[in-house]
Enzyme design. Structure first.
Site, short mmCIF file in Angstrom:
data_model
loop_
_atom_site.label_atom_id
_atom_site.label_comp_id
_atom_site.label_asym_id
_atom_site.label_seq_id
_atom_site.Cartn_x
_atom_site.Cartn_y
_atom_site.Cartn_z
N SER A 1 39.36 42.02 45.93
CA SER A 1 38.16 41.37 45.43
C SER A 1 38.45 40.17 44.51
O SER A 1 37.54 39.40 44.25
CB SER A 1 37.31 42.39 44.68
N LYS B 1 38.77 36.45 36.11
CA LYS B 1 37.85 37.05 37.08
C LYS B 1 36.53 37.38 36.38
O LYS B 1 36.52 37.74 35.20
CB LYS B 1 38.51 38.32 37.64
N SER C 1 43.03 44.82 44.67
CA SER C 1 42.28 43.58 44.51
C SER C 1 43.03 42.43 43.85
O SER C 1 42.54 41.30 43.86
CB SER C 1 41.00 43.84 43.73
#
Ligand code: GLN
Length: 489
Positions: free
Chosen positions: A153, A78, A177
């Site tokens: 997210s 990420k 997330s």
């Protein structure tokens, strides 16, 4: 061959690399080809790592001596996990092309395990959001239906794993997330106990809630990734000195006698009936494998989302004050003096959702409102933690939905921020209480979109959570389905 390779789990690929059936280069080239083919539709990656093939070639030479079961496996991170010399921008304009001077601890440990980094994954700006639509780089689309969001997210991470663009990914989870995008994309995602993985080099959103964890195809893959990245790191004072022993070795699939509680209030109004039915069906599978499952009353559900958003925004407003146009990344091109430089950089550099949260956070911390909001939220946080402590006196694990619905259509959530916040109802309390939790695929709705079930364990219950998920995956094949219609055997 190419398709077969893509259907392997990270551990299966690692084993095939070890025996010499597949080379690290072949695995990496196949992942890169898949990326090239699918990125136009999906937008999972913000930045590709240029040196992936060179790294794969270098690793191939060391296969014989490899110790990690993930040696040679291509993966991605990420974009809030720092990578030395490789752009890390949290999907925000304000970080520009910022290339960190160091690796995050988790990235370092994956390098030491011999994995191949393919690139950096799309996310909601600064991990604030539930759809990956707040990214400066545009949304990541859901591989099961590209008119829908991938979740957030860590949407880029979940979609990339579901689309076979990488064999596993690291995401971060502040309020869901990892788990929520994993559920929307039909993959497995784990938020480990707070302190399991060092946060050194994770760009902070809300430090008392943030935790790095794996998104992969199976619970066993998640266990292997956690084995590689967890443990004490002196650069993060909150990281835990964990007892020796590997999570992967603990996956017996034997859950006979395990006590699993279903919090009644998690199945009340607002939950889509098909999600409810799929999670109840998951409970039956666990029962068939010998677990004792029962429903019990769980209080305080209506306080979880407000408590989380007050505390997360308060911490974010403080953490994000460092982005001022001086130290990192992007700076407004025109300004009159220093104050104007700060003001213009932050006005133009942050997106609307991030600004909303900084404002909300600054408000709840302001002297006039601190007691009424911030302090009160801390008190409610303690009550939520106590409610979980009581539940874990009776149960080894809790089973809940991950999200009230399956993946919404693109554009639907951004217009209604409050509705988006409320959809975090089943995940945020886990972070508020520092617990371990995992999202696993447990069915599909009538539109063919994946549904996820959440297993919640106490702090340091990670092994129990993973073992129950592993047991579930021994009895089901939801985790093997591919959005591209190919089922692995
Ligand atoms: N959706 C939640 C939020 O927007 C969770 C985000 C996260 O876990 N990073 O804050």
């Amino acid at each position: 061959m190419v398709k077969e390779l893509l259907e392997l789990s990270a551990l299966e690929l690692g084993a095939a690399i070890k025996t010499g059936d597949i080379s690290v280069t072949e695995a990496t080239e196949t992942a890169l080809e898949t990326m090239a083919e699918r990125e136009g539709d999906l937008n999972c990656f913000i930045t590709a790592a240029e040196q992936a093939i060179d790294r794969a070639k270098a690793l191939q030479a060391g296969v014989r001596d490899a110790e990690s079961p993930l040696y040679g496996v291509p993966m991605a991170l990420k974009d809030n996990i720092c990578t030395k010399g490789l752009k890390t921008c949290c999907a925000s304009k304000i970080l520009g092309d910022f290339a960190p001077p160091y690796d995050a601890a988790a990235a370092e440990r994956l390098t030491a395990a011999g994995t191949v980094l393919l690139g950096k994954l799309n996310m909601d700006e600064f991990a604030m959001g539930s759809t990956t639509e707040t990214s400066f780089y545009g949304p990541t689309r859901n591989p099961w239906d590209t008119s829908r969001v991938s979740g957030g997210s860590s949407g880029g991470a979940a979609a990339a794993v579901a689309a076979r663009e990488c064999f596993f990914a690291l995401g971060s989870d502040t309020g869901g997330s990892i788990r929520q995008p994993a559920s929307y994309c039909g993959v497995t995602g784990m938020k480990p106990t707070y302190g399991t993985v060092s946060r050194y080099g994770l760009i902070a959103y809300a430090s008392s809630l943030d935790q790095i964890g794996p998104i992969a195809r199976t619970a066993a893959d998640c266990a292997a990734v956690l084995d590689a990245i967890r443990g004490k790191d002196k650069r993060d004072a909150t990281s835990l000195d964990l007892p020796a022993g590997s999570l992967l070795a603990g996956l017996t699939g034997d859950i006979r006698g395990m006590r699993i509680g279903l919090p009644a209030e998690c199945f009340a109004d607002g939950l889509h009936p098909q999600v409810s039915a799929a999670v109840h069906a998951a409970a039956d599978v666990l029962k068939d494998r010998g677990a004792q499952v029962e429903t019990f009353p769980f209080p305080l559900m209506e306080y979880m989302v407000p408590t989380y958003y007050i505390l997360a925004c308060a911490e974010a407003s403080s953490n994000l004050s460092r982005f001022d146009g001086v130290k990192y990344g992007w700076r407004a091109p025109e300004y009159e003096d220093l104050t104007d430089l700060y003001c213009r950089t932050r006005t133009e550099g942050f997106g609307a959702e991030v600004k909303r949260r900084i404002l909300l956070g600054a408000f709840v911390l302001s002297s006039g409102y601190y007691d009424a909001y911030y302090k009160k939220a801390l008190q409610v946080r303690a009550l939520i933690k106590e409610a979980f402590d009581r539940a874990f006196q009776r149960y080894d694990l809790l089973l809940t939905p991950v999200s009230p619905t399956t993946a919404p259509a693109l554009g639907e959530s951004l217009s209604e921020a409050l509705k988006m916040y409320l959809s975090d109802i089943y995940t945020v309390s886990v972070n508020l209480s520092g617990l371990s939790a995992l999202s696993m695929p447990c069915g599909f709705d009538e539109k063919g979109l994946p549904i996820g079930a959440q297993l919640i364990g106490p702090a340091l219950g990670d092994g129990t959570v993973l073992n129950a998920a592993h047991a579930f995956q021994l009895s089901t094949d939801y985790h093997k389905r591919s959005p591209y219609g190919k089922e692995a055997d």
